[in-house]
Each structure stands twice: as C-alpha cells, then as structure tokens.
Write an enzyme that holds these catalytic residues in place. Structure first.
Site, PDB file in Angstrom:
ATOM      1  N   ASP A 138     -24.301 -38.300 -63.364  1.00 19.55           N
ATOM      2  CA  ASP A 138     -23.981 -38.262 -61.942  1.00 19.55           C
ATOM      3  C   ASP A 138     -23.044 -37.091 -61.673  1.00 19.55           C
ATOM      4  OD1 ASP A 138     -24.213 -39.284 -59.346  1.00 19.55           O
ATOM      5  OD2 ASP A 138     -22.312 -40.328 -59.501  1.00 19.55           O
ATOM      6  N   TYR A 140     -20.994 -34.357 -58.757  1.00 20.98           N
ATOM      7  CA  TYR A 140     -19.996 -34.441 -57.686  1.00 20.98           C
ATOM      8  C   TYR A 140     -20.158 -33.168 -56.862  1.00 20.98           C
ATOM      9  CZ  TYR A 140     -15.222 -35.690 -55.959  1.00 20.98           C
ATOM     10  OH  TYR A 140     -14.128 -36.069 -55.215  1.00 20.98           O
ATOM     11  N   HIS A 145     -17.701 -34.014 -49.367  1.00 19.87           N
ATOM     12  CA  HIS A 145     -17.279 -35.282 -49.955  1.00 19.87           C
ATOM     13  C   HIS A 145     -16.046 -35.083 -50.842  1.00 19.87           C
ATOM     14  CE1 HIS A 145     -17.335 -39.155 -51.944  1.00 19.87           C
ATOM     15  NE2 HIS A 145     -17.502 -38.567 -53.119  1.00 19.87           N
ATOM     16  N   ARG A 154      -4.789 -36.768 -52.235  1.00 23.75           N
ATOM     17  CA  ARG A 154      -3.851 -35.736 -52.697  1.00 23.75           C
ATOM     18  C   ARG A 154      -3.278 -34.886 -51.571  1.00 23.75           C
ATOM     19  NH1 ARG A 154      -8.011 -35.512 -56.422  1.00 23.75           N
ATOM     20  NH2 ARG A 154      -8.972 -33.777 -55.298  1.00 23.75           N
ATOM     21  N   GLU A 211     -22.748 -45.113 -52.311  1.00 25.03           N
ATOM     22  CA  GLU A 211     -22.750 -43.652 -52.360  1.00 25.03           C
ATOM     23  C   GLU A 211     -24.174 -43.172 -52.123  1.00 25.03           C
ATOM     24  OE1 GLU A 211     -20.888 -41.859 -55.705  1.00 25.03           O
ATOM     25  OE2 GLU A 211     -18.951 -42.827 -55.343  1.00 25.03           O
ATOM     26  N   GLU A 213     -26.953 -40.718 -52.381  1.00 28.91           N
ATOM     27  CA  GLU A 213     -27.224 -39.616 -53.296  1.00 28.91           C
ATOM     28  C   GLU A 213     -28.726 -39.328 -53.384  1.00 28.91           C
ATOM     29  OE1 GLU A 213     -25.285 -39.765 -57.058  1.00 28.91           O
ATOM     30  OE2 GLU A 213     -23.595 -40.969 -56.322  1.00 28.91           O
ATOM     31  N   ASP A 245     -25.397 -45.034 -55.726  1.00 26.43           N
ATOM     32  CA  ASP A 245     -24.527 -45.246 -56.877  1.00 26.43           C
ATOM     33  C   ASP A 245     -23.315 -46.062 -56.425  1.00 26.43           C
ATOM     34  OD1 ASP A 245     -23.854 -44.982 -59.555  1.00 26.43           O
ATOM     35  OD2 ASP A 245     -22.594 -43.249 -59.178  1.00 26.43           O
ATOM     36  N   ARG A 249     -14.001 -48.887 -55.432  1.00 27.84           N
ATOM     37  CA  ARG A 249     -12.962 -47.865 -55.248  1.00 27.84           C
ATOM     38  C   ARG A 249     -11.605 -48.292 -55.792  1.00 27.84           C
ATOM     39  NH1 ARG A 249     -15.929 -43.349 -54.554  1.00 27.84           N
ATOM     40  NH2 ARG A 249     -17.363 -43.531 -52.794  1.00 27.84           N
ATOM     41  N   GLN A 252     -11.767 -48.049 -59.505  1.00 26.13           N
ATOM     42  CA  GLN A 252     -11.844 -46.629 -59.862  1.00 26.13           C
ATOM     43  C   GLN A 252     -10.474 -45.951 -59.762  1.00 26.13           C
ATOM     44  OE1 GLN A 252     -14.806 -44.527 -57.613  1.00 26.13           O
ATOM     45  NE2 GLN A 252     -14.316 -42.541 -58.495  1.00 26.13           N
ATOM     46  N   TYR A 256      -9.586 -44.225 -63.411  1.00 26.70           N
ATOM     47  CA  TYR A 256     -10.318 -42.959 -63.582  1.00 26.70           C
ATOM     48  C   TYR A 256      -9.532 -41.848 -64.269  1.00 26.70           C
ATOM     49  CZ  TYR A 256      -8.162 -40.234 -59.781  1.00 26.70           C
ATOM     50  OH  TYR A 256      -7.299 -39.513 -58.991  1.00 26.70           O
ATOM     51  N   LYS A 265     -18.159 -47.964 -61.910  1.00 24.70           N
ATOM     52  CA  LYS A 265     -19.485 -47.391 -61.684  1.00 24.70           C
ATOM     53  C   LYS A 265     -20.583 -48.048 -62.510  1.00 24.70           C
ATOM     54  CE  LYS A 265     -18.590 -43.592 -59.108  1.00 24.70           C
ATOM     55  NZ  LYS A 265     -19.333 -43.168 -57.914  1.00 24.70           N
ATOM     56  N   THR A 269     -26.507 -49.211 -60.260  1.00 23.77           N
ATOM     57  CA  THR A 269     -26.975 -48.037 -59.521  1.00 23.77           C
ATOM     58  C   THR A 269     -28.378 -48.363 -59.034  1.00 23.77           C
ATOM     59  OG1 THR A 269     -25.692 -46.498 -60.880  1.00 23.77           O
ATOM     60  CG2 THR A 269     -27.540 -45.579 -59.631  1.00 23.77           C
ATOM     61  N   THR A 362     -22.263 -38.219 -54.123  1.00 23.62           N
ATOM     62  CA  THR A 362     -22.298 -38.522 -52.693  1.00 23.62           C
ATOM     63  C   THR A 362     -22.575 -37.275 -51.865  1.00 23.62           C
ATOM     64  OG1 THR A 362     -20.701 -40.291 -53.041  1.00 23.62           O
ATOM     65  CG2 THR A 362     -20.994 -39.525 -50.789  1.00 23.62           C
ATOM     66  N   GLU A 376     -15.250 -42.690 -46.996  1.00 26.88           N
ATOM     67  CA  GLU A 376     -15.057 -41.604 -46.035  1.00 26.88           C
ATOM     68  C   GLU A 376     -15.252 -42.071 -44.598  1.00 26.88           C
ATOM     69  OE1 GLU A 376     -17.009 -37.748 -47.652  1.00 26.88           O
ATOM     70  OE2 GLU A 376     -17.993 -39.436 -48.646  1.00 26.88           O
TER      71      GLU A 376
END
Length: 433
Positions: A138, A140, A145, A154, A211, A213, A245, A249, A252, A256, A265, A269, A362, A376
């Site tokens: 998978d 990114y 996204h 962040r 997600e 995808e 997917d 959250r 994660q 992560y 995850k 899927t 995503t 999001e």
C-alpha cells in the site's frame, strides 16, 4: 486488432446493456464467479447486467486460435495463470471477446446454445476474489491526503515529511485479510493511548475509517535482483480495481512509530470483484500533478501516466433507507503514478510476482468534498459529516455501509469499476484475564 473505444463507433453489443451501466463493451472487466446453485469457479467478463463465461467459451473452442491453452488457463479458478502470460496474451483475447459481442458477427449471436450457456445474469452468480494474492503493498501517493494528515498531526509548517516529495512512500500490507466486496468488516481491537492517560488501554477502535484507493495487479512479474523501469511498467500492469483499505486511526496513532501501521491496517482490506484491463483505460490517460522537485532519474517519467477516473464514496447508516454521497474525487490527483510506484518497488531488486496487489493509498483532491477518508472529511472528528437531519459522522459506526464506485466517462459510454461495499460489524467480545 485490439478494441479501441475511441475509433470504433460502430461497435455495439447485441447483449442488452443498460445505458447507465458501468460494464460496457469498452471495458469488459475480468472477474471470477460461481453459479449460486453451486459448481466450480469460472472466469468471466462483465457486460451490462450479465457475465460472459470465458471458461465456457474456451471449452467451446472459441479461443483455439490463441497461442496458449485457453481451456486450461480459464479453468484455473483464478486469474493468475492468465495474468502471468503478459500482454501478448491479454490483447488477443480481448480482441476475440469484443468481436464475439459485435452485432454484425454471427459466431455468438446466432448460436443460441452457446449464447445461453455463456451469458449468465449477474444476479445468478456469486462473485469471489478474482486473484490469488500473494503480496500486498500500500502506497501513500496523494499529496493532498498526505498534506491533510500532516497538518492535523504536525501543523502546516511540517505537514509533509522531508522525504515525501522525493520517494513513493509505501508499506507491506496483509494479503490474507483482503476480502471481496460485500464481505462485512468487524471493528478491530487493539491498543490505544488517550491524551493525558498514564498508559495505553485495550479495546475496540473508536475511530474506524475507510480509505478510498485504486489498486493494480501485477502480470508476469520480475526476477529477484532485477528492476522494472517506469517506461516498461505498463508491461507489468494487468489491470486496476477499487480498494477500500479500512483503517483504525486511534490504534494507528499509537502504534505507527517507528515502523508504521500494524493492527490498524491488517484486519481487513476490501477489493472489487472486477479488474478493469489497463488497455481499456488508454483513452483516459492524463498528465499528473507537476512534480517539484524533479524526482531522481529512475523515477522520471514521460507522457501521461495518470488516469481520469471519477471516484465516489457513499455511506448508509443502519437507520437510513438510502445512502448519501460523502466524497467525490478523481484518480488524476495522485502525485505518484502507478508506473513510479512499481519502479520504486523494484529498483532495489524486489521481485514482484503474478497476482501481487499494489494500491495507491488514499486518493484525495484539493477541496473538502474531494477528501478520500473520514479522518479528512471530518477533520479528525472536529467537523462531523452531516448525513441527514438526524445523523452525522466523525468516524464510522457499527451498522454503517460504505460503497466505493469509480468510472471513466467517455463519449456516450463509460468504463466502470463496479463497486466495493462493506458493512461495519461490532467488535468481537474478548474476555481479558
């Protein structure tokens, strides 16, 4: 001659195809099915509300002119054997099938017995995973996204990590939990860490997400130690399919760092049962976003490597009679293309094998209504998505049904991807000692 939807306006199917059907003569997506009455798995292509049984046609001798043993290949119960043959087999087979469906060709039109045996209603079959998937990666690849997630966690100044604009970021997923569309998805369990808590707690995820995808399947594959360049990536891509997917959250967020998602995850899927051949999407090639700074030489690509594929997410709660659309976006927004994803995956010598699934990550666009995840859309739960006068969502709840659809719109026809559908089930009960 391969089917080309752009220069064959005479091409029409004698099969009844609803005008709004996603399964037109132009795309002929591959799938695997069995009759609901039982029997062996069979390989087919969808057209309108029917499936054309390639296994039946192969045994009738319709594909005897091909360079491979179609009887054996289409009796395999999965698409892997056919996928592994490469484009020299894919294109001729597609040409024969499209010829059989023309209204000015008598082979199938005037053969009542063969037509009755090979054309079956979609409602009379059970669709299964079309491919035996060995490995799943998978990526990114959506800048929008990645930026949205970065801003939320962040801040704007550090939204994209330093490597993101230089390298297609990816991780190895869990192929054993890939399920076909329609399979319910149980809310996962795991560790979470609440802000201000002295330590983690264990339980059901409270921030379950989807997600949106697009995935692609590997055809022949490459040998260990070799690499596939961006200019030859198309030789390895058998076709594309919709992917959801699912993500937890809150799990994660805790797990992560430093190695990436794990339990967040690996629980499920969801995959569409239909794989659209890459050849069917050639008329819809478009340029992707401008890549600045310029990627390193092995990732530089020429020509149009993205695709104009419209994508939509619908949600229906357990209390609702009809679903509502919560997101509309497009595959063309992807910053890193499939060719670049494949080239990067193999540049170090990794061998991709027939049936491997690579997914985009995503897909989000530049506006709030084009975001491809609930994280999001609700902006980490601070702006709940309104479903109707009585219900809204920050994250998915038990009983929610998600449906992902996609299509490329041509002049008077559309190339469709079918759907990926899944309903959220409550977490299983676990007795802790």
């Amino acid at each position: 001659m391969p089917l080309d939807a752009t220069n064959n306006p005479r091409l029409r199917s004698f099969v009844a195809v609803p005008p709004d059907s996603h399964f037109s003569i132009q795309n002929l997506p591959y799938g695997v099915f069995r009759p609901k009455t039982g029997g062996a798995l069979r390989i087919g292509v969808a057209i309108g509300e029917q499936v054309l049984d390639l296994t039946e046609l192969a045994h009738s001798g319709a594909f005897d002119a091909l360079s491979f043993d179609a009887r054996t290949v289409f009796s395999a119960g999965r698409l892997n054997e056919f996928m592994g043959l490469g484009a020299t087999a894919w294109s001729p087979l597609r040409s024969i099938v499209s010829r059989l469906l023309r209204d000015d060709v008598a082979d199938l039109k005037e053969n009542q017995r063969l037509r009755d045996a090979s054309l079956v209603a979609l409602t009379s079959v059970e669709l299964v995973l079309p491919v035996e998937i060995g490995d799943y990666t998978d990526f990114y690849s959506s800048r929008e996204h990645a930026t949205n997630v970065g801003v939320m966690f962040r801040g704007k100044e550090n939204a994209l990590l330093p490597n993101w604009l230089h390298i297609p970021i990816g991780y190895h997923g869990r192929s054993s939990s890939i399920v076909v569309s329609g399979t319910p998805v149980r809310r996962p369990l795991g560790q979470t860490m609440q802000d201000g808590a002295p330590g983690p707690s264990f339980g059901a995820s409270r921030q379950l997400d989807f997600e949106l995808e697009m995935g692609f399947f590997i055809g022949p594959g490459n040998e260990l130690g070799s690499a596939v360049g961006v200019e030859r990536a198309h030789e390895q891509i058998f076709g594309l399919a919709l992917v959801n997917d699912w993500s937890a959250r809150d799990i994660q967020k805790w797990e992560y760092q430093p190695l990436g998602p794990f339990l967040a995850k690996n629980f499920a899927t969801s995959l569409s049962p239909w794989i659209v051949p890459l050849q069917a999407l050639e008329p819809f090639r478009v340029a992707g976003p401008v890549q600045e700074p310029q990627p390193l030489p092995y990732l530089r690509q020429r020509g149009e490597q993205n695709f104009d594929v419209r994508l939509e997410v619908d949600l229906k709660s357990a209390r609702m009679e009809r679903s509502v659309t919560i997101s509309e976006t497009n595959m063309r927004f992807l910053y890193w293309s499939m060719a670049q994803q494949l080239a990067h995956h193999t540049v170090g010598g990794c061998n991709l094998r027939t049936g491997d699934l690579l997914a985009s990550g995503t897909i989000s666009g530049p506006t709030p209504d084009t975001r491809g995840s609930m994280l999001e859309l609700s902006w980490k739960g601070t702006e709940p998505v309104r479903l109707n006068d009585d219900e809204s969502r920050s994250f998915l709840e038990d009983g929610d049904e998600l449906t992902l659809t996609g299509w490329a719109q041509g002049d008077g026809y559309r190339v469709g991807f079918g759907e990926v559908r899944g309903t959220v089930l409550p977490a299983r009960e676990v007795k802790q000692r």
